[in-house]
Design an enzyme around this catalytic site. Structure first.
Site, short mmCIF file in Angstrom:
data_model
loop_
_atom_site.label_atom_id
_atom_site.label_comp_id
_atom_site.label_asym_id
_atom_site.label_seq_id
_atom_site.Cartn_x
_atom_site.Cartn_y
_atom_site.Cartn_z
CG HIS A 1 -1.54 3.35 8.96
ND1 HIS A 1 -2.43 3.83 8.29
CD2 HIS A 1 -1.69 1.83 8.92
CE1 HIS A 1 -3.28 2.73 7.53
NE2 HIS A 1 -2.66 1.54 8.45
CG HIS B 1 -8.28 -8.56 3.61
ND1 HIS B 1 -7.70 -7.45 4.16
CD2 HIS B 1 -9.13 -8.96 4.70
CE1 HIS B 1 -7.78 -7.58 5.35
NE2 HIS B 1 -8.72 -8.60 5.82
CG ASN C 1 -6.16 0.10 0.86
OD1 ASN C 1 -5.54 0.09 0.12
ND2 ASN C 1 -6.18 -0.01 1.92
CG ASP D 1 -0.95 -6.11 4.05
OD1 ASP D 1 -1.43 -5.03 3.29
OD2 ASP D 1 -1.77 -6.62 4.93
CG HIS E 1 -1.92 -1.39 1.50
ND1 HIS E 1 -2.95 -1.11 0.95
CD2 HIS E 1 -1.43 -2.52 2.00
CE1 HIS E 1 -3.49 -2.32 1.10
NE2 HIS E 1 -2.87 -3.16 1.70
CG PHE E 2 3.91 1.99 -2.64
CD1 PHE E 2 4.21 1.16 -1.43
CD2 PHE E 2 4.97 2.10 -3.67
CE1 PHE E 2 5.35 0.40 -1.51
CE2 PHE E 2 5.98 1.28 -3.51
CZ PHE E 2 6.50 0.32 -2.63
CG HIS F 1 -3.22 -10.19 4.07
ND1 HIS F 1 -4.43 -10.56 4.17
CD2 HIS F 1 -3.28 -8.88 3.73
CE1 HIS F 1 -5.31 -9.85 3.91
NE2 HIS F 1 -4.85 -8.66 3.66
O1 DOR Z 1 -3.63 -4.22 7.89
C1 DOR Z 1 -3.99 -3.75 6.85
N1 DOR Z 1 -3.64 -2.51 6.65
N2 DOR Z 1 -5.00 -4.68 6.43
C2 DOR Z 1 -5.40 -4.14 5.48
O2 DOR Z 1 -6.16 -4.95 4.84
C3 DOR Z 1 -5.36 -2.89 4.79
C4 DOR Z 1 -4.10 -2.23 5.31
C5 DOR Z 1 -3.93 -0.81 4.95
O3 DOR Z 1 -4.33 -0.17 3.94
O4 DOR Z 1 -3.41 -0.16 5.85
ZN ZN Z 2 -3.03 -5.09 2.25
#
Ligand code: DOR
Ligand code: ZN
Length: 420
Positions: free
Chosen positions: A319, A189, A92, A315, A60-61, A242
Site C-alpha cells: 500500500h 484466509h 482481490n 503475503d 498481491h501484485f 498466513h
Molecule cells: O494484510 C493483508 N493485506 N491481509 C489480507 O488479507 C489482504 C492484504 C491486502 O490485499 O492488502
Molecule cells: Zn494476502
C-alpha cells in the site's frame, strides 16, 4: 547461443546439497557436475548457494485496479531481486479474479512481465463464481484450458480483509465439496467473522494496537477448525494462508496428525513482528491476520524448524505510505510488502535445504506449479546467493513500488548475486 557456467557453487536440490558446476545454454541446463567446458560467461560460485528460482505462493501484485500501489512489473522486479521467480497472485484486485474475463485479463498482463512467472488464484465469494470455477476446471474448451494453466487454485476469505472478498457463509460447504471433486486446492484466509466482530465490539482500546485485539488468535484457530471439519467431510486439499498464531498452529498440527490433506504457510512478518512493534511501526505493522505476541513468533519459528510449516509465503501486500499513514490508524489499509526480503530473513536462521523446501519444493507440489529443479534439461531460473554477506534491510535498496518496508534496519544475511 549463449552459455553461462557457474563454477563450484553449492547446488540446493531435493535430498542433499552438493558442490557442482552448472552449465546453462540458452536458458536450459545442459550439464551438472564437473564441467570443464568453455562458456560465454563464467561465474565463480565458490562459497555461493545455488537455488532454483524461489516460489512465493501468496502475493498481491495489485494489477489491475490498484496500480498506484503496485504493478505486476514493479513487484516482479522486487520479487526477482529477492530470488523469487514464481508467485501466486491473490484475487482481490479490481475487478476481482472471480470471472473468466478477469482471469484472462490478468493472464494477458502477466505475459508482458518477464522477470517473474505469475500465477493466479481464482476468488469465490458467491454462487456464480463457483459455477465459473467448475467450468474453468472441467471444460474441454481450449481457451479455458489455456487459462486454467495459470490458475493455481481457489482463494477463500473466511472473513473480510482488504478488498472485501469474504465468501457468503452458506456457500463454504459447497465450495469444499466442489473443490474436492475437481481436485482444486483451496487456500484460505482463516479468521472467523463472528469472533472478530464480537472482539471488536468488546474492545475499548482506540489506538492501532486495537487491531490485534479486534482480530484475536482464537478467531484464526476456530476458522481453521471449521475448515478442517469440511476437509474431513470431503477430502478437499486445503492450505492455511498466513498462519499467525500458536493456537492456529495447534489446529494445523491436529489436522496433520489425523492425516488430513492440510498444509500451511507462514509469512515473515508473523515471525519477526509482534504487538510490541505497534509502538515504533504504527500502521506499518498493521495487516490481516494481525501481529501477535512474541510467544506466537517463537511457536511459528519452532514449527518452521521442526517441519510442521510447509511454506514460507510473504503475503506481499503493498500500500502507499500515504495510505498507511493518513487518517485514523485503525482505518489504514492492512498489508505489508515482503517478497524481496524473505530470503535474507530466512537465511539468518534456517538451513538452505529447509528454505528450498519452504520456498520451492512444497509450494511447487501443493499448487501444482510444475517448476523444475536444477537438473539436466531443466529451464529453471537459477538464483545465486552469497550467504556470507550480513546487511541491514533498507527500503531505499528495495524495488517494490510502495517504497517502504516493515523490516527497516533489521540485520539479515545473504545477498542475491545473480538470477539467471
Ligand atoms: O494484510 C493483508 N493485506 N491481509 C489480507 O488479507 C489482504 C492484504 C491486502 O490485499 O492488502
Ligand atoms: Zn494476502
Amino acid at each position: 547461443m549463449t552459455s553461462i557456467l557457474i563454477k563450484g557453487g553449492t547446488v540446493i536440490t531435493a535430498g542433499q546439497s552438493m558442490r557442482a558446476d552448472i552449465l546453462q545454454v540458452d536458458g536450459v541446463i545442459t550439464k551438472v557436475g564437473v564441467v570443464e567446458e568453455v562458456a560465454d560467461e563464467i561465474i565463480h560460485g565458490v562459497g555461493y548457494l545455488v537455488f532454483p528460482g524461489l516460489i512465493d505462493c501468496h502475493v498481491h501484485f495489485r494489477e489491475p485496479g490498484y496500480e498506484h500501489k503496485a504493478t505486476m512489473k514493479s513487484e516482479a522486479a522486487s520479487a526477482r531481486a529477492g530470488g523469487v521467480t514464481c508467485v501466486c497472485d491473490m484475487p482481490n484486485t479490481k475487478p476481482p479474479t472471480t470471472t473468466i474475463t478477469a482471469l484472462s485479463d490478468k493472464v494477458r498482463r502477466a505475459q508482458e512481465v518477464t522477470d517473474c512467472d505469475i500465477r493466479f488464484f481464482f476468488g469465490v465469494t458467491s454462487g456464480i463464481h463457483l459455477v465459473t470455477l467448475k467450468d474453468l476446471w472441467t471444460s474441454n474448451s481450449e481457451e479455458l484450458q489455456h487459462f486454467k494453466k495459470y490458475c493455481c487454485g481457489v482463494k477463500l476469505y473466511l472473513d473480510h480483509s482488504t478488498g472485501d472478498q469474504k465468501i457468503e457463509e452458506d456457500l463454504i460447504d459447497e465450495v469444499f465439496l466442489a473443490c474436492a471433486e475437481c481436485k482444486i486446492p483451496i487456500i484460505a484466509h482463516c479468521e472467523d467473522p463472528q469472533i472478530n466482530s464480537d472482539a471488536k465490539a468488546a474492545n475499548q482500546i482506540n489506538d492501532v494496537s486495537a487491531h490485534s485485539a479486534n482480530r484475536p488468535s482464537k478467531s484464526e484457530a476456530i476458522a481453521i477448525k471449521k475448515a478442517v471439519a469440511l476437509v474431513r467431510k470431503y477430502g478437499t486439499q486445503f492450505h492455511v494462508a498466513h498462519l499467525s498464531s500458536k493456537r492456529g498452529l495447534e489446529e494445523v498440527v491436529k489436522a496433520k496428525e489425523e492425516g488430513l490433506p492440510v498444509t500451511c504457510e507462514v509469512a515473515p512478518h508473523h515471525l519477526l513482528l509482534s504487538t510490541l512493534d505497534y509502538k515504533t511501526l504504527g500502521t506499518l505493522c498493521k495487516m490481516n491476520p494481525p501481529v501477535r505476541s512474541v510467544a506466537d513468533n517463537e511457536a511459528l519459528w519452532q514449527a518452521l524448524e521442526d517441519g510442521t510449516v510447509d511454506c514460507i509465503a510473504t503475503d506481499h501486500a503493498p500500500h502507499t505510505l500515504a495510505e498507511k499513514q493518513e487518517g485514523n490508524p485503525l482505518d489504514a489499509p492492512s498489508g505489508v510488502p515482503g517478497v524481496e526480503t524473505a530470503l535474507p530473513i530466512l537465511l539468518n536462521r534456517l538451513k538452505p535445504e529447509r528454505i528450498y523446501e519452504l520456498m520451492f519444493a512444497n509450494p511447487n507440489r501443493i499448487f501444482n506449479l510444475g517448476k523444475e529443479d536444477l537438473v539436466i534439461g531443466s529451464k529453471a531460473n537459477i538464483v545465486i546467493v552469497d550467504p556470507t554477506i550480513k546487511k541491514k534491510i533498507h527500503a531505499v535498496d528495495l524495488h517494490s513500488k510502495c517504497d517502504w518496508t516493515p523490516f527497516e534496519g533489521r540485520e539479515v544475511r545473504g545477498e542475491v548475486v545473480r538470477v539467471l
